[in-house]
Design a protein around this motif. Sequence first.
Motif, PDB file in Angstrom:
ATOM      1  N   LYS A   1      11.810  -9.688  11.145  1.00  0.00           N
ATOM      2  CA  LYS A   1      10.756  -9.926  12.136  1.00  0.00           C
ATOM      3  C   LYS A   1       9.800 -11.038  11.682  1.00  0.00           C
ATOM      4  N   ASN A   2      10.222 -11.784  10.648  1.00  0.00           N
ATOM      5  CA  ASN A   2       9.413 -12.887  10.091  1.00  0.00           C
ATOM      6  C   ASN A   2       8.083 -12.407   9.522  1.00  0.00           C
ATOM      7  N   ARG A   3       8.102 -11.203   8.984  1.00  0.00           N
ATOM      8  CA  ARG A   3       6.948 -10.684   8.272  1.00  0.00           C
ATOM      9  C   ARG A   3       7.383 -10.306   6.854  1.00  0.00           C
ATOM     10  N   LYS A   4       6.406  -9.945   6.030  1.00  0.00           N
ATOM     11  CA  LYS A   4       6.671  -9.547   4.647  1.00  0.00           C
ATOM     12  C   LYS A   4       6.071  -8.175   4.401  1.00  0.00           C
ATOM     13  N   ILE A   5       6.636  -7.455   3.440  1.00  0.00           N
ATOM     14  CA  ILE A   5       6.052  -6.159   3.102  1.00  0.00           C
ATOM     15  C   ILE A   5       5.113  -6.298   1.912  1.00  0.00           C
ATOM     16  N   ILE A   6       4.122  -5.438   1.900  1.00  0.00           N
ATOM     17  CA  ILE A   6       3.291  -5.209   0.733  1.00  0.00           C
ATOM     18  C   ILE A   6       3.212  -3.695   0.574  1.00  0.00           C
ATOM     19  N   GLY A   7       3.210  -3.235  -0.662  1.00  0.00           N
ATOM     20  CA  GLY A   7       3.167  -1.797  -0.889  1.00  0.00           C
ATOM     21  C   GLY A   7       2.518  -1.480  -2.214  1.00  0.00           C
ATOM     22  N   TRP A   8       2.219  -0.201  -2.404  1.00  0.00           N
ATOM     23  CA  TRP A   8       1.644   0.249  -3.668  1.00  0.00           C
ATOM     24  C   TRP A   8       2.650   0.026  -4.795  1.00  0.00           C
ATOM     25  N   ASP A   9       2.192   0.009  -6.043  1.00  0.00           N
ATOM     26  CA  ASP A   9       3.024  -0.511  -7.129  1.00  0.00           C
ATOM     27  C   ASP A   9       4.305   0.282  -7.382  1.00  0.00           C
ATOM     28  N   GLU A  10       4.432   1.493  -6.830  1.00  0.00           N
ATOM     29  CA  GLU A  10       5.684   2.234  -6.979  1.00  0.00           C
ATOM     30  C   GLU A  10       6.877   1.504  -6.359  1.00  0.00           C
ATOM     31  N   ILE A  11       6.617   0.610  -5.403  1.00  0.00           N
ATOM     32  CA  ILE A  11       7.745  -0.067  -4.749  1.00  0.00           C
ATOM     33  C   ILE A  11       8.473  -1.004  -5.701  1.00  0.00           C
ATOM     34  N   LEU A  12       7.891  -1.270  -6.863  1.00  0.00           N
ATOM     35  CA  LEU A  12       8.557  -2.101  -7.871  1.00  0.00           C
ATOM     36  C   LEU A  12       9.802  -1.429  -8.431  1.00  0.00           C
TER      37      LEU A  12
ATOM     38  N   SER B   1      -0.737 -10.071  11.207  1.00  0.00           N
ATOM     39  CA  SER B   1      -0.748 -10.236   9.757  1.00  0.00           C
ATOM     40  C   SER B   1       0.632 -10.600   9.208  1.00  0.00           C
ATOM     41  N   THR B   2       0.646 -11.500   8.241  1.00  0.00           N
ATOM     42  CA  THR B   2       1.901 -11.835   7.558  1.00  0.00           C
ATOM     43  C   THR B   2       2.473 -10.605   6.871  1.00  0.00           C
ATOM     44  N   TYR B   3       1.578  -9.819   6.251  1.00  0.00           N
ATOM     45  CA  TYR B   3       2.009  -8.636   5.510  1.00  0.00           C
ATOM     46  C   TYR B   3       1.866  -7.370   6.349  1.00  0.00           C
ATOM     47  N   ILE B   4       2.867  -6.502   6.232  1.00  0.00           N
ATOM     48  CA  ILE B   4       2.805  -5.147   6.764  1.00  0.00           C
ATOM     49  C   ILE B   4       2.881  -4.205   5.574  1.00  0.00           C
ATOM     50  N   HIS B   5       1.883  -3.340   5.431  1.00  0.00           N
ATOM     51  CA  HIS B   5       1.834  -2.428   4.278  1.00  0.00           C
ATOM     52  C   HIS B   5       2.678  -1.200   4.594  1.00  0.00           C
ATOM     53  N   ILE B   6       3.609  -0.888   3.691  1.00  0.00           N
ATOM     54  CA  ILE B   6       4.526   0.227   3.950  1.00  0.00           C
ATOM     55  C   ILE B   6       4.301   1.384   2.972  1.00  0.00           C
ATOM     56  N   GLY B   7       3.170   1.382   2.274  1.00  0.00           N
ATOM     57  CA  GLY B   7       2.868   2.496   1.381  1.00  0.00           C
ATOM     58  C   GLY B   7       3.778   2.492   0.177  1.00  0.00           C
ATOM     59  N   GLY B   8       4.684   3.485   0.104  1.00  0.00           N
ATOM     60  CA  GLY B   8       5.644   3.566  -0.993  1.00  0.00           C
ATOM     61  C   GLY B   8       5.172   4.363  -2.184  1.00  0.00           C
ATOM     62  N   ASP B   9       3.978   4.938  -2.120  1.00  0.00           N
ATOM     63  CA  ASP B   9       3.416   5.651  -3.273  1.00  0.00           C
ATOM     64  C   ASP B   9       3.645   7.156  -3.147  1.00  0.00           C
ATOM     65  N   GLU B  10       3.539   7.828  -4.272  1.00  0.00           N
ATOM     66  CA  GLU B  10       3.482   9.286  -4.347  1.00  0.00           C
ATOM     67  C   GLU B  10       4.503   9.972  -3.438  1.00  0.00           C
ATOM     68  N   CYS B  11       5.766   9.662  -3.665  1.00  0.00           N
ATOM     69  CA  CYS B  11       6.833  10.263  -2.866  1.00  0.00           C
ATOM     70  C   CYS B  11       7.583  11.294  -3.706  1.00  0.00           C
ATOM     71  N   PRO B  12       7.317  12.585  -3.513  1.00  0.00           N
ATOM     72  CA  PRO B  12       8.070  13.608  -4.247  1.00  0.00           C
ATOM     73  C   PRO B  12       9.555  13.530  -3.919  1.00  0.00           C
ATOM     74  N   LYS B  13      10.366  13.842  -4.889  1.00  0.00           N
ATOM     75  CA  LYS B  13      11.811  13.697  -4.712  1.00  0.00           C
ATOM     76  C   LYS B  13      12.529  15.046  -4.564  1.00  0.00           C
ATOM     77  N   ILE B  14      11.796  16.148  -4.581  1.00  0.00           N
ATOM     78  CA  ILE B  14      12.435  17.460  -4.646  1.00  0.00           C
ATOM     79  C   ILE B  14      13.324  17.729  -3.427  1.00  0.00           C
ATOM     80  N   LYS B  15      12.886  17.344  -2.234  1.00  0.00           N
ATOM     81  CA  LYS B  15      13.701  17.594  -1.039  1.00  0.00           C
ATOM     82  C   LYS B  15      14.950  16.725  -1.036  1.00  0.00           C
TER      83      LYS B  15
END
Length: 772
Positions: A381-392, A330-344
């Motif tokens: 690696k000649n691929r692209k990321i896609i992620g949930w909208d939090e990655i914006l 796949s051209t895109y690799i999904h890296i998630g990026g959503d719902e990451c608590p920052k407390i730690k």
Amino acid sequence: MQQTNQLLLLLVLSIFCLQCQPNEVKDNRPNEYPIIPLPAKLTPIKGQFKIDSDTRILINEENETIIKTANYLADALTKAVNIKPDISKSEKSKDAISLELDPTIQSDEGYELEISIYDVSIRAKTAQGLFYGIQSLLQLVPTSVDPNKIIIPCVSIKDEPRFPYRGMHLDVGRHFFPTDFIKKYIDLLALHKMNRFHWHLTEDQGWRIEIKKYPKLQEIAAYRKETLIGHYNDQPHQFDGKRYGGFYTQEEIKDIVAYAQDRFITIIPEIELPGHSQAALAAYPELACTSGPFEAATKWGVFDNVYCPTETTFEFLENVLSEVIDLFPSTYIHIGGDECPKIKWKESSFCQQLMKKEKLKDEHELQSYFIKRIERFVLSKNRKIIGWDEILEGGLAPEAAVMSWRGMEGGIKAANEGHDVVMSPTSHCYFDYYQSQSADEPLAIGGFLPLKKVYAFEPIPEELNTDKAKHILGAQGNVWTEYMPTTQQVEYMAFPRASALAEVVWSPKEKRSYANFVKRLQAHMKRLQALEVNVANHIFDVNIDIKASPKTNELLASCISLDSSLQIYYTTDNTKPTTNSILYTTSIPIEKNTTLRVASFKNGEQVGRLTTQQIIVHKAAGKKISLTNPPHSSYDIGGKTALINGVKGSNDRYGDKEWLGFWGEDFEAIIDLQKKEKLTTATMRFFNGNGQWIYLPKKVEIAGSEDGQKFTPITSIKDITSNKKVKELEINLKNTTTRFLKIKAIPHGIIADGKQGAGHEAWLFVDELVVF
């Protein structure tokens, strides 16, 4: 004599021609073309074509992909009848199905299908287009056929998709499913001409992909010690005490990827980061900001322990992604990026020093730093990321794509910034939501997403101009499996809602018609059932809609069926409706508290499930109401009148037509009772689902007025708590006499650290306002 001989000759020839006629010439009705998704252009033609032992499959080019596609068709026909057509390279001829590559067809995914009484021709620019023409051809095959022949209607179809990205998602982290089912799921996507499968492979509750460099991911992260019983909102939490898990070997993944490629489906793998990573931390605790120990999560939700942005973590993730990239083309690799608590991260001296070093102003920018580090590696690696909208948040490279799930807003922002977008909002694309108001629906996460709402989805927002709208690649349906422990339940939740979404992303917008879709869906569902899909059949169910008469304010009950040919019978005496009950012909006046029971019938037999609706007639029911702030567009099915129509919303489905959702704004309603009334009590209903970011209000205020302008406070309530999913707040109105009633609920505000949705505004869901 000569003339007589000529007549005899003509008679013999005509008889011979009739005997040689390949198929019957007859008119075909529109319901004989139940193709989903609807083709761009379909022209019925008289007559039928017969597929039998004499039928061959012809190809005009011999390359590996075309031959595989031809074999796919031959195998599909073999499953329907007892013969397998021969495949050969040849020009179009009689009694044959021709698969022709044609460079004059513009769309890479388009095709032209011509079925005459003599032959079948599928023409396309690419093998992928031929494959989609085959799907349309196969959908014309009856679900029950003569074992020795297939009769299909003649037709001319010219077709191509509206969007290039047409996808479905499957979460195998919360629950794990065998490879045979993954292939079946891929087959169902192919049937609907979908071309992307988003495979969600890692979660807090389990890691599902073999990574050879890190064997503990298979040994430890792939298993949890037990699983939550019931709903997350049920208190106290209970567990089954059974070890659960599994993973896909790299050989299994290679096989599945190849299987999908043969069906022209690209698999997009998802490796969640930096959040949703507790299972990985259980295997390698050194990747966290604290020392652990950790374990794969046993309940659902969002967890505080996430990847720490150390060089050790980045080395781990780069090694993991290298193996993933080698497995998935796949051209895109999904890296998630959503719902990451920052407390730690806030508590970590390392993170705080890193932020100073990199001049990052807060932990949100630290997450952006994390995502950009991963993005640079994936690009290398000649691929692209896609992620949930939090990655914006914090900015992205132009090559990155965004999957907009928290509404359309993230997609709009991304498109305006020049990023490609896949629309996947909870409001229309989350197939883990309830799909029916029936009490016997299986347990689900919550929400309410009926088939009709899925079909009504428009992926391109009106806010985007033409230049920016081109960044909307398409849409995707998401199947999160917290409450889907079996393959049968996945099928039930996914279909036929995936069928509706398939039509949204393939068919021309101006040609879509829900009524027409439902007609085709009835035959399509028989096909799904023949394929042993546990499809959810709500077509024959009756929906009850309660509205006030605009003239008299009297409550009226309307009974709505998707199939206009059905007869609807109802009762109001708590008995089950039969054909001896009252036949529904027009809206039913509701003058007192009523339990309405409704069912649909065809040819004297009940075909739909029983629908029961309790209706409360109170002083505000059917009166006039206004809202200072409108509900969020994602949760406004019933509109403001749903608050005073005498119907309480579901105790599970906060997104049904009776609940209104507000995000970041006060709820304020003014009810005009039409005359002065002495009021003793009011009851307000609020949904309480912290796992879905839904919180009770922190304060409720009630005021009265005689003119609707100047209001006098009656009472206020704060410290509102409950351990139940729905809070029924009873309010003493102190025998106040008033005509206008103002009801205000102040939302919870920002969700605290350590909770699901931390840092975001809490949702407020309000239901029926019962006034006596």
